[in-house]
Enzyme design. Structure first.
Site, PDB file in Angstrom:
ATOM      1  CD  GLU A   1      -9.521   3.747   6.529  1.00 45.12           C
ATOM      2  OE1 GLU A   1      -8.849   4.697   6.960  1.00 45.12           O
ATOM      3  OE2 GLU A   1     -10.745   3.651   6.743  1.00 45.12           O
TER       4      GLU A   1
ATOM      5  CD  GLU B   1     -12.423   0.903   9.734  1.00 43.26           C
ATOM      6  OE1 GLU B   1     -12.557   2.141   9.833  1.00 43.26           O
ATOM      7  OE2 GLU B   1     -11.331   0.329   9.806  1.00 43.26           O
TER       8      GLU B   1
HETATM    9  C1  FCB Z   1     -10.757   4.708   9.880  1.00 46.21           C
HETATM   10  C2  FCB Z   1      -9.776   3.790  10.569  1.00 46.21           C
HETATM   11  C3  FCB Z   1     -10.244   3.290  11.909  1.00 46.21           C
HETATM   12  C4  FCB Z   1     -10.949   4.372  12.691  1.00 46.21           C
HETATM   13  C5  FCB Z   1     -12.024   5.014  11.855  1.00 46.21           C
HETATM   14  C6  FCB Z   1     -12.826   6.064  12.583  1.00 46.21           C
HETATM   15  O1  FCB Z   1     -10.082   5.541   9.009  1.00 46.21           O
HETATM   16  O2  FCB Z   1      -9.503   2.672   9.750  1.00 46.21           O
HETATM   17  O3  FCB Z   1      -9.123   2.779  12.589  1.00 46.21           O
HETATM   18  O4  FCB Z   1     -10.045   5.263  13.187  1.00 46.21           O
HETATM   19  O5  FCB Z   1     -11.454   5.583  10.718  1.00 46.21           O
END
Ligand code: FCB
Length: 504
Positions: A202, A409
């Site tokens: 990210e 994620e």
């Molecule tokens: C993302 C991050 C991760 C976590 C999630 C909820 O942006 O990559 O580390 O904090 O959100």
């Protein structure tokens, strides 16, 4: 994204994708899959994983030669992090990794996405590697492999060595070169056993939350600095990709993880479509165009002309940034609904599209409002909307033909607690995961090349500026005793993995 697809997204944002319509589409997909004899069954070889990040779980912040990262510093800044929480101890994974791998094994995980702590591997960000720090990752990787779990390593999940920030951090081009050196060190030690590598997690957050509105480390608030950091992060990705390839066996996979936005204009009003174009540019095309096409989007350069002249882009940088990669990682939590300031629609005073309060992280977002999507919310206040994940995955199917995708994620925070019997019932998280995995399945059925899913997160952990107040884990962590408890969602996920399909 074309104006037409933005208009379609507007229908969704305006509630056009009603629950019934979404259900009908889902039912179609199920029917197709069922006709093929596999109701909501995922393809053979689909990678079932969970994800974490070093600073959020490891602890052992000052052990075995690790030096401070920008998060160690930022977390100590008064008011920066809820309760003044730091990652000093976190989930103590540095000492408990064996037990944690045993839990992963119990869940039946096929893959585990973790990050390496840069200041543990190369304290201070330059000079010799820290062999003792590398030993930890050696042990972790061996433990994973012994349990039949495929290690997926991310090099940068936001923990820049503080010394490099003191020299300018990501606004300094040199940081990209230090990153490539660090990538070589890590690949040299672990490349014989780690087959999948991610350069950055990210970079939007690193640049725009770290340097734009300052809600993340290093806490700078300067939009020109954010765009400079953005470019140097991408340069680091390119140089890091080359460094990894030079060290890794030919079959190794190199990837990048982006938190792309499922952008929806509030209506088909041209002003709302224009707002969506701008945010699509600053959230999505500002990454996808340089990484996959070797150019920055003209409209983004024009939109940000008042902020910077982009003179930090040097000859050859875009060729470096667009080196081929083997897959793209997508992190998705909630969609981004935007409108122009003067069109209809209720401004609920929601966050500015980044999940945090505070100033705007976006350079050049004048005249743009961010609105929450309708529907229920997680403990982060993020609307639950699985269609956004489907929209993103099918968009990438169309925009990046032939690029394999991984959901690196996806998950949700809720107010979890252990009940007197010692159980953690989290039905909302099970619903969230079910809905989002159904969206992934639907995207695959419709031709999106999604190869795996990494749930965020394996363990409750340090949720950045929210400290320990937000629990994303499928495993509950009592931070006082460090006791781990599998939540209902963990048992649910274990069943999905075992069956290779969604229940019901
Ligand atoms: C993302 C991050 C991760 C976590 C999630 C909820 O942006 O990559 O580390 O904090 O959100």
């Amino acid at each position: 994204m074309t104006v037409d697809t933005l208009a379609q997204a507007a229908t969704a944002a305006a509630g056009g994708t009603t629950a019934a319509a979404a259900d009908a589409t889902a039912t179609d997909a199920t029917a197709t899959a069922a006709a093929a004899g596999s109701a909501r069954r995922f393809p053979a070889g689909f990678r079932w994983g969970a994800a974490t990040a070093a600073y959020q779980i490891e602890g052992a912040a000052a052990e075995d030669g690790r030096t401070p990262s920008i998060w160690d510093t930022f977390s100590r800044r008064p008011g920066a992090v809820r309760n003044g929480d730091t990652g000093d101890i976190a989930a103590d994974h540095y000492h408990r990794y064996r037990d944690d791998v045993a839990l992963m094994s119990e869940l039946g995980l096929g893959a585990y996405r973790f990050s390496l702590s840069w200041p543990r591997v190369r304290p201070g960000g330059r000079g010799p590697a820290n062999e003792t720090g590398l030993d930890f990752y050696d042990r972790l990787v061996d433990e994973l492999l012994a349990a039949g779990i495929d290690p997926v390593a991310t090099l940068y999940h936001w923990d820049l060595p503080q010394e490099l920030e003191d020299e300018g951090g990501w606004t300094d081009r040199e940081t990209a070169y230090r990153f490539a050196e660090y990538a070589s060190i890590a690949a040299r030690r672990l490349g014989d056993r780690v087959a999948t590598w991610t350069t950055l997690n990210e970079p939007w957050c690193s640049a725009f939350l770290g340097y734009g509105n300052g809600v993340h480390a290093p806490g700078r608030t300067d939009h020109a600095a954010a765009l400079t950091a953005h470019h140097h992060l991408l340069l680091a990705h390119g140089l890091g990709t080359a460094a990894l390839r030079a060290e890794l066996p030919a079959a190794a996979q190199v990837s990048l993880t982006l938190n792309l936005a499922a952008v929806r204009p509030l209506s088909t009003d041209p002003a709302d479509l224009e707002a969506a174009r701008r945010i699509d540019g600053l959230a999505n095309r500002i990454f996808l165009d340089p990484v996959f096409h070797g150019r920055y989007p003209e409209d983004v350069l024009a939109d940000t002309a008042d902020v910077t002249d982009w003179s930090f882009v040097r000859d050859g940088d875009l060729a470096e940034i667009s080196r081929p990669i083997d897959s793209l990682g997508i992190n998705y939590y909630t969609p981004t609904v935007v409108a122009a300031e003067d069109t209809s629609g209720t401004d609920t005073g929601g966050p500015r599209g980044d999940g945090h309060q505070g100033g705007s992280p976006w350079p050049a977002d004048r005249g743009i409002r961010f609105l929450p999507a309708p529907g229920t919310r997680t403990a982060m206040g993020w609307p639950v909307d699985a269609d956004g994940l489907y929209e993103l995955l099918t968009r990438l199917r169309d925009d990046l033909p032939g690029v394999p995708l991984l959901v690196t994620e996806n998950g949700a925070a809720y107010e979890d607690y252990t009940d007197p019997s010692g159980a953690v019932h989290d039905p909302e998280r099970v619903d969230y995961l079910h809905g989002h995995l159904a969206a992934v399945h639907r995207a695959i059925t419709d031709g999106a090349p999604v190869r795996g899913y990494f749930l965020w997160s394996l363990l409750d952990n340090y949720e950045w500026a929210y400290g320990y107040s937000k629990r994303f884990g499928i495993i509950h962590v009592d931070f006082a005793s460090q006791r781990r408890t599998l939540k209902d969602s963990a048992h649910w996920y274990a069943r999905v993995i075992r069956d290779g399909q969604l229940p019901g």
